[in-house]
Design a protein around this motif. Structure first.
Motif, PDB file in Angstrom:
ATOM      1  N   SER A  34       0.896  -1.037  -0.035  1.00 24.14           N
ATOM      2  CA  SER A  34       0.076   0.111  -0.043  1.00 24.14           C
ATOM      3  C   SER A  34       0.932   1.256  -0.300  1.00 24.14           C
ATOM      4  O   SER A  34       0.418   2.338  -0.349  1.00 24.14           O
ATOM      5  CB  SER A  34      -1.007  -0.134   1.078  1.00 24.14           C
ATOM      6  N   TRP A  35       2.105   1.118   0.563  1.00 24.21           N
ATOM      7  CA  TRP A  35       2.939   2.222   0.339  1.00 24.21           C
ATOM      8  C   TRP A  35       3.565   2.514  -1.138  1.00 24.21           C
ATOM      9  O   TRP A  35       4.542   3.318  -1.338  1.00 24.21           O
ATOM     10  CB  TRP A  35       3.811   2.151   1.491  1.00 24.21           C
ATOM     11  N   ASN A  41      -2.251   9.795  -6.302  1.00 21.60           N
ATOM     12  CA  ASN A  41      -2.594   8.918  -4.919  1.00 21.60           C
ATOM     13  C   ASN A  41      -3.803   8.363  -4.496  1.00 21.60           C
ATOM     14  O   ASN A  41      -4.316   8.343  -3.683  1.00 21.60           O
ATOM     15  CB  ASN A  41      -1.986  10.000  -3.543  1.00 21.60           C
ATOM     16  N   GLN A  43      -4.604   5.136  -4.776  1.00 19.88           N
ATOM     17  CA  GLN A  43      -4.361   3.704  -3.920  1.00 19.88           C
ATOM     18  C   GLN A  43      -5.433   2.789  -4.388  1.00 19.88           C
ATOM     19  O   GLN A  43      -6.076   2.358  -3.428  1.00 19.88           O
ATOM     20  CB  GLN A  43      -4.510   4.312  -2.509  1.00 19.88           C
TER      21      GLN A  43
ATOM     22  N   TYR B   8       8.886   2.462   3.259  1.00 20.90           N
ATOM     23  CA  TYR B   8       8.015   3.353   4.033  1.00 20.90           C
ATOM     24  C   TYR B   8       8.452   4.876   4.091  1.00 20.90           C
ATOM     25  O   TYR B   8       7.787   5.696   4.258  1.00 20.90           O
ATOM     26  CB  TYR B   8       7.795   2.884   5.443  1.00 20.90           C
ATOM     27  N   ARG B  10      10.608   6.270   1.565  1.00 20.15           N
ATOM     28  CA  ARG B  10      10.522   6.858   0.444  1.00 20.15           C
ATOM     29  C   ARG B  10       9.470   7.683   0.093  1.00 20.15           C
ATOM     30  O   ARG B  10       8.351   7.649   0.394  1.00 20.15           O
ATOM     31  CB  ARG B  10      10.355   5.714  -0.722  1.00 20.15           C
ATOM     32  N   ARG B  11       9.870   9.114  -0.501  1.00 19.80           N
ATOM     33  CA  ARG B  11       8.972  10.000  -0.729  1.00 19.80           C
ATOM     34  C   ARG B  11       9.273  10.405  -2.281  1.00 19.80           C
ATOM     35  O   ARG B  11      10.286  10.383  -2.755  1.00 19.80           O
ATOM     36  CB  ARG B  11       9.045  11.196  -0.012  1.00 19.80           C
ATOM     37  N   SER B 154       3.422  12.132   3.564  1.00 21.49           N
ATOM     38  CA  SER B 154       2.609  11.240   2.648  1.00 21.49           C
ATOM     39  C   SER B 154       1.871  10.557   3.533  1.00 21.49           C
ATOM     40  O   SER B 154       1.949  10.442   4.788  1.00 21.49           O
ATOM     41  CB  SER B 154       3.463  10.315   2.044  1.00 21.49           C
ATOM     42  N   ALA B 155       0.662   9.999   2.924  1.00 23.36           N
ATOM     43  CA  ALA B 155      -0.282   9.495   3.802  1.00 23.36           C
ATOM     44  C   ALA B 155      -0.941   8.189   2.935  1.00 23.36           C
ATOM     45  O   ALA B 155      -0.853   8.243   1.743  1.00 23.36           O
ATOM     46  CB  ALA B 155      -1.281  10.344   4.145  1.00 23.36           C
ATOM     47  N   ARG B 156      -1.330   7.321   3.650  1.00 24.48           N
ATOM     48  CA  ARG B 156      -1.804   5.974   3.066  1.00 24.48           C
ATOM     49  C   ARG B 156      -3.240   5.795   3.818  1.00 24.48           C
ATOM     50  O   ARG B 156      -3.182   6.010   4.933  1.00 24.48           O
ATOM     51  CB  ARG B 156      -1.174   4.807   2.895  1.00 24.48           C
ATOM     52  N   LYS B 157      -3.851   5.090   3.177  1.00 26.51           N
ATOM     53  CA  LYS B 157      -5.247   4.492   3.837  1.00 26.51           C
ATOM     54  C   LYS B 157      -4.686   3.549   4.791  1.00 26.51           C
ATOM     55  O   LYS B 157      -3.658   2.717   4.921  1.00 26.51           O
ATOM     56  CB  LYS B 157      -6.153   3.824   2.964  1.00 26.51           C
TER      57      LYS B 157
END
Lengths: 167, 167
Positions: A34-35, A41, A43, B8, B10-11, B154-157
């Motif tokens: 998921s990353w 974005n 997802q 995790y 990485r941007r 950054s963000a993820r679900k």
């Protein structure tokens, strides 16, 4: 494991010991997936984790590589959610990035995994078996376990063959 | 850098210092890309490395994110070779895995990179500018340099939102 070393030493692992990966390990693999980056974005990745032996047996029946799914303690069906997709090529690329993160994470955790794509020919049946909505497009099944194989070889073209030009 | 930590942390890095990455670093990024898995191991990825400022300026003109390419010391145009493709979805997924390896490798080398997809709208013009054969399908441009940005968020679900079922 060091990042670049992990990229180069990862192999497709198709046979597994009887040891069952912990729930947290499987969740870590999904989280790593998921990353991945995705366009806007969005997802689009969704997952069904299959441990149940009877469901795994039925899933295995949908690919000529049935022995791999039959012999794996865990299979993760990976879907792309059509309801959030915006561009087929870019969303499929993002799914590939997600799958690669999953394979790398498994490797980093001392597990082995393989990306099974041949099963896409049976995408509809897989969707019905796993009772996912018809919006879910099957992308691959990833099997995970402790590696029984050792000394897996792999080869790539020399990088200079792949570079069309340096400008 | 540890593998999972690298995934995790990485941007997408969109601005760069003036320091120019070494040739070996850029080749390492391409090599890492080439170690992605591909269906039938067809390795469809091809690369054009662009350092020349005038060509970069012209390339930049093909995307609304021109400032990123203009401001990057290196741009890598990534193509899929239609002459070795066997399945659009699977080949595009493989290309996504390749691109993810490239981004991770850049991160592991202390560099920053970003995957630019909006430029695909100008795929034909990019192909002509870089003088690649019409068999080469543009997949993305990756810019690379030393990060000028810090503290990228950054963000993820949450992973539980992404898991449709555990069976």
């Amino acid at each position: 494991m060091e990042l670049l070393e992990g990229i180069y030493s990862r192999r497709s692992v198709r046979s597994y010991t009887d040891q069952v990966p912990a729930t947290e390990q499987v969740l870590e693999i999904v989280k790593a997936g998921s990353w991945a980056p995705s366009g806007l974005n969005n997802q689009p990745w969704r997952f069904v984790i299959v441990r149940d032996p009877e469901i795994r047996r039925q899933l295995a029946g949908f690919t000529r590589y049935r022995h791999i799914i039959d012999g794996a303690p865990v299979a993760i069906a990976v879907f792309c959610d059509r309801s959030v997709m915006y561009n087929d090529v870019k969303d499929h690329q993002a799914m590939g990035a997600c799958l690669q993160n999953m394979l790398l994470a498994a490797h980093g955790l001392g597990l082995g995994a393989v990306w099974l794509g041949e099963i896409l020919k049976s995408a509809e049946q897989v969707g019905r078996l796993l009772r996912v909505s018809s919006q879910m497009e099957l992308m691959a099944v990833v099997t995970v376990g402790y590696p029984a194989e050792t000394d897996q070889r792999s080869a790539r073209k020399d990088v200079q063959e792949l570079i069309l030009a340096e400008l």
